[in-house]
Design an enzyme around this catalytic site. Structure first.
Site, PDB file in Angstrom:
ATOM      1  N   ASN A  56      34.039  42.128  33.591  1.00 19.09           N
ATOM      2  CA  ASN A  56      35.100  41.479  32.830  1.00 19.09           C
ATOM      3  C   ASN A  56      35.285  40.013  33.205  1.00 19.09           C
ATOM      4  O   ASN A  56      34.794  39.528  34.217  1.00 19.09           O
ATOM      5  CB  ASN A  56      36.425  42.244  32.948  1.00 19.09           C
ATOM      6  N   HIS A  57      35.970  39.308  32.320  1.00 20.23           N
ATOM      7  CA  HIS A  57      36.334  37.923  32.565  1.00 20.23           C
ATOM      8  C   HIS A  57      37.633  37.941  33.363  1.00 20.23           C
ATOM      9  O   HIS A  57      38.600  38.568  32.957  1.00 20.23           O
ATOM     10  CB  HIS A  57      36.530  37.207  31.233  1.00 20.23           C
ATOM     11  N   PRO A  58      37.674  37.250  34.507  1.00 22.48           N
ATOM     12  CA  PRO A  58      38.839  37.398  35.385  1.00 22.48           C
ATOM     13  C   PRO A  58      40.160  36.944  34.758  1.00 22.48           C
ATOM     14  O   PRO A  58      41.210  37.454  35.124  1.00 22.48           O
ATOM     15  CB  PRO A  58      38.478  36.538  36.601  1.00 22.48           C
ATOM     16  N   ARG A  67      45.565  45.257  32.593  1.00 25.78           N
ATOM     17  CA  ARG A  67      44.203  45.482  32.119  1.00 25.78           C
ATOM     18  C   ARG A  67      43.809  46.957  32.143  1.00 25.78           C
ATOM     19  O   ARG A  67      43.184  47.458  31.203  1.00 25.78           O
ATOM     20  CB  ARG A  67      43.231  44.651  32.963  1.00 25.78           C
TER      21      ARG A  67
END
Lengths: 422, 422
Positions: free
Chosen positions: B236-238, B291
């Site tokens: 994932n994109h942080p 998330r």
């Protein structure tokens, strides 16, 4: 906005080249950053008010975005209102005097604004017109949005990255954007070179997905020959051993001893020459077959001492090895420091941020490998200077002073309304 | 050895440029492959008998190594015995007529052979002399051996790649070699461009470690500003959500909906507009904070249908998404096929192997994006033709026919004895 104009030629092999840069975020700005690092003058055309989206990306150093500073160092900035006839006229003048156009909008955006490659090929045939997009400007996917992670997934690298018994992982840097940026630079420079002979510009059309495929090394050919789908191997080389990470007393490091000579040298350097005499480790093929035991045997040794002990011994013996460095360790890395690979970039404020420098070390470049911070531009910082310059080169052109406030009143300009739909 | 000589100019922006290529294995050959793809003539100088190490790397297609074919397509091959005065004379002639030299030996090897950059800068100042090595030709690490995996570990990308709770993983393609190869091409082309103005060659010195640092994106700057060591984030994109992989009924795919508009469009496309109304998902920041729940909620939907169903719906809505393709799927990918990104390469035998083509699509390149297999050279296949050519250009030069047998008797030549210690 006290930044000085940089109309005097910068040193470097691309000195004298002017890039008109409509790109934003990462792939395009990285491409033009490489050009700027090599001495090109890069004029960044930004939307009024907010500019490049990344000016709003954290973390911030005072008012400056570290993200923006990294990839826009050494560029000039001008905001243009494409709805304004005067700014359209200004843009025509900039097109007259530039050598390269770079944009990374979705296909069709530049055409709708009236600055598509077909039009410019007619009015400005000297320009090297470069588009970087997710899928390129042809083919059935060309209209689809392509982000870094989209092409990392679609292009195959995620299927090859991570541990075999875990889910596919993303490459920990934007491999999709940066790969495309570098192929973009290569396309631009090859076109600039050929322009010196035929005086013709060119159209360079880079698709991020294409670049991912081009960077898959032998994976396609191996599948084509063997019919076996290549997959993830975690930290090791699938056909060489030892060629992976090992645990020392204080952390993991890499040893790459993929041939018999290096394996012998490694065994000696680890103080365990008997390792190289074991029947099950006699050849690389045997070591690959018996990899689990090999790793266990090596870690029984390496676990007894800290990493640096082993790295010193292996370096002494000429065996390729490395610590798995975290990012913080790069700042004090003696080789990166010796190669001037840690540079400072300043934005509008006084505080500089450190990032990686230009890795292309050239004899003609020594003068541009800077000792002082490189500056990223304040939004529209170079408008006045560019206007004056155009005036000086052509007295008939009457510029209008245009500040952000003027245009905020009229709403977002057409260029970036179109762009925001990208 | 029935291959024809290619002394007629190849089409492409680098048409007319000749590269004398001493490099082997991956970083150097990939660099010169890109140059060949753009129309340069690449003369590969190989050791007698065995040639480039990768000629022995599997898998094989008949007698041909698929590895070798991939990166040596469109090049010519000549074997030289550096101990032979006649071959040294031949090499001088080749240096007279080439524009670019590329080598990827350990620092010092070319100097010991008498073809180091300082010497050639005196005798052949027009040459762009390019070295690609693990650490570059200066600095305290310059003598150390640097493999792809060594610089992936040392340069930081492994610390960023893989899952947070797992060990660091290697990028699944040779990011260290290929990154350096591309920066090498950029250095060469910028030097060729500046040579058109000052008639001077240049020295290009590429260190793989430097290139790794340059490709770390904002990781250095983020650490410099925030003091937090960047680490692995898996898939994932942080700082964006949803921006990761999701499970469909038949496998995993990627959705990148990193702003509110895209999140709304995604929720609609998944047939669950209520998702976008949940208080805990109202902003990107909230989605990043929540998330885990977000992924659970989305997978409760995506798990009910096969991946293609969701990809079609998301594409229709303009939401970036992608399957995680395995390498086999690239061969039938409609976009890669439409962009001519799957090409055939032949070696000595008749059977071609498929690999990725040239991702730099240019107007001047349409004629060189080939429909027919590109050929990788048989070892020394072009010796006779090159000798004839040198004869024709200078009657005073008397070539000697030299086949592999001659030199096998005399043992390995000096060039590659030195090289094998690399």
């Amino acid at each position: 906005m006290a930044q000085t104009n940089e109309t005097e030629k910068k040193p470097g092999p691309l000195s004298g080249i002017t890039v008109l840069d409509f790109s934003r975020v990462l792939a395009g700005p990285y491409c033009t950053m490489v050009l700027a690092d090599l001495g090109a003058r890069v004029i960044k055309v930004e939307r009024f008010g907010t500019g490049d989206d990344t000016r709003a990306f954290g973390p911030f150093v005072g008012v400056d975005s570290a993200y923006f500073m990294c990839f826009n160092r050494g560029k000039e900035s001008i905001s243009l209102d494409i709805k304004s006839p005067r700014d359209r006229e200004l843009l025509e003048r900039l097109l007259d005097s530039c050598d390269v156009v770079v944009e990374n909008f979705r296909p069709g955006v530049m055409e709708r604004l009236g600055y598509g490659p077909e039009r410019l090929a007619k009015t400005h045939p000297h320009i090297v017109y470069t588009s970087i997009s997710g899928f390129g400007h042809s083919g059935p996917f060309s209209e689809l949005p392509g982000y870094d992670m989209v092409v990392q997934a679609m292009g195959g690298v995620m299927s090859l990255t991570g541990w075999p018994d875990e889910e596919p992982a993303r490459v920990g840097t934007s491999f999709g954007d940066l790969g495309a940026a570098l192929f973009g630079v290569v396309g631009i420079l090859s076109a600039l070179y050929s322009r010196t002979r035929d005086a013709q510009g060119a159209r360079v059309d880079i698709g991020m997905l294409d670049c991912q495929a081009a960077l898959m090394e032998t994976a396609l050919a191996r599948y084509d020959v063997e019919g076996v789908v290549p997959t993830r191997t975690g930290d090791n080389h699938p056909s060489l051993a030892p060629f992976e990470t090992f645990m020392a007393a204080d952390g993991k490091f890499v040893i790459c001893a993929g041939n018999d000579t290096l394996f012998l040298l490694m065994a000696d350097a680890l103080g365990s020459p008997h390792l190289a005499l074991k029947a099950e480790f006699l050849t690389n093929d045997l070591r690959v077959q018996n990899r689990q035991q090999l790793v266990r045997d090596i870690e029984a040794i390496t676990g007894t001492q800290p990493m640096q002990h082993w790295i010193d011994a292996l370096n002494e013996a000429g065996v390729p090895c490395a610590p798995i460095n975290t990012i913080d360790r790069l700042f004090s890395h003696p080789q990166l420091l010796a190669r001037n690979m840690i540079v400072k970039v300043k934005g509008e404020g006084e505080r500089a941020v450190r990032t990686a420098g230009n890795p292309i070390k050239m004899s003609t470049l020594s003068e541009v490998d800077p000792e002082v911070p490189i500056q990223s531009p304040a939004l529209n910082a170079h408008r006045e200077a560019i206007l004056e310059e155009l005036m000086a080169s052509n007295g008939a052109y009457a510029p209008t002073t245009h500040d952000d406030g003027d245009v905020d009143d009229t709403g977002p300009d057409a260029l970036y309304q179109a762009a925001s739909a990208v």
